[in-house]
Design a protein around this motif. Structure first.
Motif, PDB file in Angstrom:
ATOM      1  N   GLN A  71      58.099  53.184  -3.879  1.00 30.49           N
ATOM      2  CA  GLN A  71      57.335  54.234  -4.526  1.00 30.49           C
ATOM      3  C   GLN A  71      55.831  53.970  -4.468  1.00 30.49           C
ATOM      4  O   GLN A  71      55.366  52.860  -4.744  1.00 30.49           O
ATOM      5  CB  GLN A  71      57.753  54.378  -5.993  1.00 30.49           C
ATOM      6  CG  GLN A  71      59.143  54.946  -6.184  1.00 30.49           C
ATOM      7  CD  GLN A  71      59.246  56.355  -5.639  1.00 30.49           C
ATOM      8  OE1 GLN A  71      58.453  57.232  -5.998  1.00 30.49           O
ATOM      9  NE2 GLN A  71      60.219  56.588  -4.785  1.00 30.49           N
ATOM     10  N   PHE A  72      55.079  55.008  -4.088  1.00 35.80           N
ATOM     11  CA  PHE A  72      53.629  55.034  -4.233  1.00 35.80           C
ATOM     12  C   PHE A  72      53.359  55.949  -5.431  1.00 35.80           C
ATOM     13  O   PHE A  72      53.550  57.166  -5.349  1.00 35.80           O
ATOM     14  CB  PHE A  72      52.962  55.576  -2.978  1.00 35.80           C
ATOM     15  CG  PHE A  72      52.860  54.594  -1.849  1.00 35.80           C
ATOM     16  CD1 PHE A  72      51.621  54.209  -1.343  1.00 35.80           C
ATOM     17  CD2 PHE A  72      54.002  54.028  -1.280  1.00 35.80           C
ATOM     18  CE1 PHE A  72      51.525  53.294  -0.293  1.00 35.80           C
ATOM     19  CE2 PHE A  72      53.918  53.120  -0.232  1.00 35.80           C
ATOM     20  CZ  PHE A  72      52.672  52.745   0.255  1.00 35.80           C
ATOM     21  N   VAL A  73      52.952  55.359  -6.547  1.00 38.19           N
ATOM     22  CA  VAL A  73      52.853  56.076  -7.817  1.00 38.19           C
ATOM     23  C   VAL A  73      51.397  56.412  -8.110  1.00 38.19           C
ATOM     24  O   VAL A  73      50.527  55.531  -8.096  1.00 38.19           O
ATOM     25  CB  VAL A  73      53.439  55.231  -8.963  1.00 38.19           C
ATOM     26  CG1 VAL A  73      53.282  55.953 -10.299  1.00 38.19           C
ATOM     27  CG2 VAL A  73      54.911  54.934  -8.696  1.00 38.19           C
ATOM     28  N   VAL A  74      51.124  57.684  -8.411  1.00 38.14           N
ATOM     29  CA  VAL A  74      49.759  58.142  -8.677  1.00 38.14           C
ATOM     30  C   VAL A  74      49.382  57.856 -10.124  1.00 38.14           C
ATOM     31  O   VAL A  74      50.112  58.169 -11.054  1.00 38.14           O
ATOM     32  CB  VAL A  74      49.616  59.647  -8.388  1.00 38.14           C
ATOM     33  CG1 VAL A  74      48.215  60.143  -8.769  1.00 38.14           C
ATOM     34  CG2 VAL A  74      49.899  59.939  -6.922  1.00 38.14           C
ATOM     35  N   GLU A  75      48.219  57.258 -10.295  1.00 37.57           N
ATOM     36  CA  GLU A  75      47.628  57.020 -11.612  1.00 37.57           C
ATOM     37  C   GLU A  75      46.261  57.683 -11.627  1.00 37.57           C
ATOM     38  O   GLU A  75      45.428  57.424 -10.754  1.00 37.57           O
ATOM     39  CB  GLU A  75      47.484  55.519 -11.868  1.00 37.57           C
ATOM     40  CG  GLU A  75      46.759  55.177 -13.154  1.00 37.57           C
ATOM     41  CD  GLU A  75      46.513  53.689 -13.289  1.00 37.57           C
ATOM     42  OE1 GLU A  75      45.405  53.297 -13.706  1.00 37.57           O
ATOM     43  OE2 GLU A  75      47.426  52.904 -12.951  1.00 37.57           O
ATOM     44  N   ASN A  76      46.014  58.562 -12.598  1.00 35.84           N
ATOM     45  CA  ASN A  76      44.747  59.279 -12.682  1.00 35.84           C
ATOM     46  C   ASN A  76      43.741  58.486 -13.502  1.00 35.84           C
ATOM     47  O   ASN A  76      44.001  58.157 -14.658  1.00 35.84           O
ATOM     48  CB  ASN A  76      44.945  60.665 -13.292  1.00 35.84           C
ATOM     49  CG  ASN A  76      45.836  61.544 -12.450  1.00 35.84           C
ATOM     50  OD1 ASN A  76      47.045  61.573 -12.640  1.00 35.84           O
ATOM     51  ND2 ASN A  76      45.253  62.239 -11.511  1.00 35.84           N
TER      52      ASN A  76
END
Length: 332
Positions: A71-76
């Motif tokens: 998984q490549f997980v997006v964090e804002n």
């Protein structure tokens, strides 16, 4: 008589062990890169959830996750024109497990409009690959008697100082694009900066400001609903989303500014891992599903390998440094 040669000199043990350790690490790197990624990868997006870059980043990360098997997980991490998130990327361990967006705002424009940055674009990042480009759209309040860039220039020149243009903030790509147009066409218009494109758009629809540039992604619905009138687009070619809208360079060949986003990480990520990430990105940009999402957001897939991406960033930073100096832009 022959002279005795004496005992052979021994190689110091510590340097030998250190040299062996370096060789072992070098030999192990390709193995680790071949397995990379072996755990979840954190991808830092520089802008708030729901923004165009957030949607584009999540589509990209979803496609890369499927290709990589992790998984490549997006964090804002938004704030200060993207510089908060960009600093977080720069400060991460260079192991390939914290990456993120590198944008025109934070890597090309910010160095010239912020008095001090917590990072150096040339020193603190590994440039992995270009991902997308998004053109700026020139538009106006539909009650104005103009339907093209040429007609806008005629109207504004005939009424110097009468018309206002808005932007989502001083020093942003849309603001600098309009300032460049003003210089090229010799226009007199005052700038009204807003804190974001949404309040600017509302005031333009209400007629409080008259003209603006903004990223195409945020303007498709207002164009389709007739709330604003598109006049020209800053891409090299016409957009398939608005094929009837001509390009700015068809009138002023030098007028071409396109927002962009790419994959970056902290400095000193091992080259084999950079190569693996570039391969994954190149494969993702061939995906039909990702192309569909990009089109919906007004973006074009934009492949640039690591070395070319680093060179492009340097060119863009120099260009915007000159433009910012000419117009006196500052961050608001």
């Amino acid at each position: 008589m022959s002279r005795s040669k004496g005992p052979a000199r021994r190689m110091p043990r510590r340097p030998f062990l250190l040299g062996g350790a370096v060789l072992a690490m070098a030999a192990a790197r390709p193995v680790r890169a071949a397995r990379y990624p072996e755990q979840t990868v954190r991808y830092i997006n520089l802008f708030p959830p729901g923004a165009a870059t957030d949607l584009l980043s999540r589509a990209y990360c979803g496609t890369v996750s499927a290709l990589a098997g992790q998984q490549f997980v997006v964090e804002n991490r938004s704030g200060a024109g993207g510089t908060v998130g960009q600093a977080a990327i720069a400060q991460a361990p260079p192991d390939g497990y914290t990456l993120g967006l590198g944008s025109i705002a934070s890597l090309a424009i910010a160095p010239s409009i912020y008095p001090s940055l917590p990072y150096d674009p040339a020193r603190d990042f590994t440039y992995v690959a270009g991902i997308w480009q998004v053109p700026n759209l020139l538009f106006c309040n539909p009650r104005l008697p103009v339907r093209s860039l040429q007609e806008m220039v005629v109207l504004v020149k005939a009424n110097p100082g009468k018309y206002l243009y808005g932007s989502g903030g001083s020093g942003t790509s849309p603001h600098l694009t309009m300032e460049w147009l003003k210089q090229v066409a010799r226009l007199e218009m005052a700038h009204v900066p807003y804190r974001g494109g949404a309040p600017m758009l509302l005031d333009l629809i209400a007629g409080r400001v008259h003209f603006a540039f903004d990223n195409l992604a945020s303007l498709l619905a207002p164009v389709q609903q007739g709330q604003i009138r598109p006049l020209a687009i800053t891409s090299k070619e016409r957009s398939p989303l608005l094929p009837e809208v001509p390009t700015t360079n068809s009138v002023y060949p030098q007028l071409e500014i396109t927002s962009w986003g790419g994959l970056v990480g902290p400095a000193r990520i091992p080259p084999p891992i950079v190569g693996r990430l570039a391969e994954l990105t190149h494969a993702a940009l061939q995906d039909a599903g990702l192309h569909r999402v990009f089109r919906e957001q007004g973006a074009t897939p934009w492949w640039l390998p690591p070395e070319d991406f680093a060179t492009f960033q340097q060119q863009q930073q120099r260009f915007f440094a000159g433009l910012v100096a000419q117009v006196g832009a500052i961050a608001n």
